[in-house]
Design an enzyme around this catalytic site. Structure first.
Site, mmCIF file in Angstrom:
data_model
loop_
_atom_site.group_PDB
_atom_site.id
_atom_site.type_symbol
_atom_site.label_atom_id
_atom_site.label_comp_id
_atom_site.label_asym_id
_atom_site.label_seq_id
_atom_site.Cartn_x
_atom_site.Cartn_y
_atom_site.Cartn_z
ATOM 1 N N TYR A 42 0.981 -1.128 -0.034
ATOM 2 C CA TYR A 42 -0.003 0.157 0.080
ATOM 3 C C TYR A 42 1.044 1.221 0.039
ATOM 4 O O TYR A 42 1.602 1.701 0.955
ATOM 5 C CB TYR A 42 -1.045 -0.031 0.962
ATOM 6 C CG TYR A 42 -1.942 -1.182 1.413
ATOM 7 C CD1 TYR A 42 -2.405 -1.747 0.175
ATOM 8 C CD2 TYR A 42 -2.320 -1.900 2.424
ATOM 9 C CE1 TYR A 42 -3.277 -2.867 0.158
ATOM 10 C CE2 TYR A 42 -3.145 -2.856 2.698
ATOM 11 C CZ TYR A 42 -3.461 -3.392 1.312
ATOM 12 O OH TYR A 42 -4.388 -4.279 1.460
ATOM 13 N N HIS A 79 0.594 -12.086 0.660
ATOM 14 C CA HIS A 79 -0.392 -10.922 0.115
ATOM 15 C C HIS A 79 -0.506 -11.274 -1.294
ATOM 16 O O HIS A 79 0.488 -11.230 -2.154
ATOM 17 C CB HIS A 79 0.306 -9.629 0.280
ATOM 18 C CG HIS A 79 -0.828 -8.570 -0.200
ATOM 19 N ND1 HIS A 79 -0.531 -7.102 0.167
ATOM 20 C CD2 HIS A 79 -2.110 -8.498 -0.671
ATOM 21 C CE1 HIS A 79 -1.371 -6.290 -0.459
ATOM 22 N NE2 HIS A 79 -2.450 -7.067 -0.774
#
Length: 316
Positions: A56, A120
């Site tokens: 992110y 992820h």
């Protein structure tokens, strides 16, 4: 907000959790001071789990959390991050990178341990590597005391089923798959319950699909999906309710999912979500909206490697 146990872990999470992806400007430019204040508002309004990732903002989310977390007592929140995906097409699930990623996340966020670390978006890589290399390396970080619990996150249900069958994990994080429009994650509930694995849900708004806001350019919804979702939003508006409110209430109502992760760099928005969570769910309106959405029920898009994806059953 209520608290629910995360599988066999000792973590008791509130039904609504703070997702820090917006702090990394994944979806829009943000005001720095507002972004930092949104974390405080989340904690002050009762959210006790913070979800982030080095992906992110390519580290920005973790860096900003490192600005604000030292101001908050460590026993007031659980902290989860991820590893393996570091940019749009940059994936590294090697054992060497596991330890490096954990150490960097600890340094960025200025904490001495991570409550949960997830692999992820592993649908973009070969599943066998996650089972044979990544998760064993991550378990070693648990033994060193840097990490408490481990798991995986991603999009396709097929990927989760493979991991649950072949690896020892503590939790999973699924997104866009337990919403008003798509409840495919229910397939995972009996498997996780049998193994004692906690299930966390994320993205109740399906990247604005289940809101009255315009969709971002990158959204993969087809014209038919957009049209039907707008009809649902219009119907809610005619009843004086925001579709987003109904979407959030639905996604936190099922006790089989420990928590629902959603985030914003707007502190007023974060507080509004907590207000919505405290309003009783309108079952009549819910049934009406689900009927409107029925033609696109369980529609999904493809993500990652073809062999890791589910088989589409809805034409939209």
């Amino acid at each position: 907000m209520q608290k629910r146990s995360l599988g066999k872990t000792d973590m008791e999470l509130t039904t609504l959790s703070f997702g820090a992806s917006s702090l990394g400007q994944e979806f829009r430019s943000v005001d720095l001071n507002e972004a930092l204040r949104s974390v405080h508002v989340a904690i002050d309004r009762g959210m006790n789990f913070i979800d982030t990732s080095p992906f992110y903002g390519r580290g920005m989310s973790e860096m900003l959390l490192g600005r604000v977390l030292p101001e908050i007592p460590r026993d007031q929140y659980y902290l989860g991050t991820k590893l393996g995906r570091y940019a749009g097409q940059h994936f590294d699930f090697s054992a060497r990178r596991v330890e490096e990623s954990v150490d960097i996340s600890l340094e960025r966020m200025k904490v001495d341990h991570l409550d949960l670390v997830l692999c992820h978006d592993l649908e973009f890589v070969e599943m066998s590597q996650i089972v044979e290399e990544t998760l064993p390396a991550l378990r070693k970080q648990v033994e060193k005391g840097k990490v408490r619990y481990i798991g995986v996150s991603g999009y396709p249900m097929k990927m989760f089923k493979y991991i649950l069958e072949n690896a020892d994990i503590d939790a999973i994080l699924t997104y866009n798959h337990y919403t008003l429009q798509n409840d495919m994650a229910l397939e995972l509930v009996p498997i996780c319950q049998e193994k004692g694995v906690g299930i966390m849900n994320a993205a109740p708004f399906c990247a604005r699909l289940l809101t009255s806001a315009p969709l971002p350019e990158w959204h993969k919804a087809t014209p038919k999906v957009r049209e039907i979702a707008k009809a649902a939003a219009d119907h809610c508006a005619s009843r004086g309710v925001d579709l987003a409110q109904l979407a959030l209430q639905f996604s936190i109502a099922n006790p089989d999912f420990t928590t629902c992760v959603t985030g914003s760099a707007n502190p007023q928005r974060v507080s509004q979500w907590v207000d919505w969570a405290e309003i009783p769910l309108d079952e009549t309106l819910l049934a009406e909206v689900q009927e409107i959405l029925q033609p696109i029920h369980n529609w999904f898009y493809l993500e990652g490697r073809p062999e890791n994806n589910d088989t589409p059953t809805v034409e939209a």
